[in-house]
Write a protein that holds these residues in place. Structure first.
Motif, short mmCIF file in Angstrom:
data_model
loop_
_atom_site.label_atom_id
_atom_site.label_comp_id
_atom_site.label_asym_id
_atom_site.label_seq_id
_atom_site.Cartn_x
_atom_site.Cartn_y
_atom_site.Cartn_z
N THR A 134 -7.20 -3.26 -1.30
CA THR A 134 -6.83 -3.59 -0.78
C THR A 134 -6.65 -3.52 0.81
O THR A 134 -6.31 -4.13 1.32
CB THR A 134 -5.33 -3.05 -0.95
N SER A 135 -6.80 -2.94 1.22
CA SER A 135 -6.58 -2.40 2.52
C SER A 135 -8.74 -2.85 3.18
O SER A 135 -8.31 -3.23 4.40
CB SER A 135 -7.29 -0.76 2.67
N ILE A 176 0.49 -1.23 0.19
CA ILE A 176 0.00 0.71 0.34
C ILE A 176 1.07 1.52 -0.07
O ILE A 176 0.49 2.69 -0.51
CB ILE A 176 -1.26 -0.08 0.89
N ILE A 209 -5.88 0.96 -3.58
CA ILE A 209 -5.76 0.93 -2.00
C ILE A 209 -6.89 0.81 -1.21
O ILE A 209 -6.59 0.48 -0.33
CB ILE A 209 -5.33 2.66 -2.12
N GLN A 238 1.86 2.47 -3.11
CA GLN A 238 0.77 2.91 -4.39
C GLN A 238 0.19 4.31 -4.05
O GLN A 238 0.24 5.01 -4.59
CB GLN A 238 0.02 1.68 -4.25
#
Length: 83
Positions: free
Chosen positions: A80-81, A37, A77, A40
């Protein structure tokens, strides 16, 4: 209409189709890019800075392409989080 404007339009349409396909794929599979992250975030900030520079220099096409890259990284992001 000049040849350069026709070619630019064709490439912008192709980019738009690819952008929509990538965004759809990210949202459907719930998988972002395979980078940490923090990388990114750094990429997003870099693209945002260059996009703003292009907009201030009245290069709207390049600014728009880079702004769409910022949007793509933002979605990645978020996806992904999420658990």
């Amino acid at each position: 209409m000049s040849i350069s404007k026709i070619i630019s339009s064709i490439f912008l349409v192709a980019y738009a189709i690819l952008f929509i396909n990538i965004m759809y794929s990210i949202i459907q599979t719930q998988e972002g890019f395979a980078y940490p992250i923090w990388i990114q975030i750094l990429l997003g900030l870099s693209f945002l800075a260059v996009a703003l520079l292009n907009f201030t220099n009245k290069r709207y096409i390049f600014g728009g392409v880079l702004a769409s890259a910022v949007l793509m990284l933002g979605i990645s992001i978020i996806v992904t989080s999420m658990p």
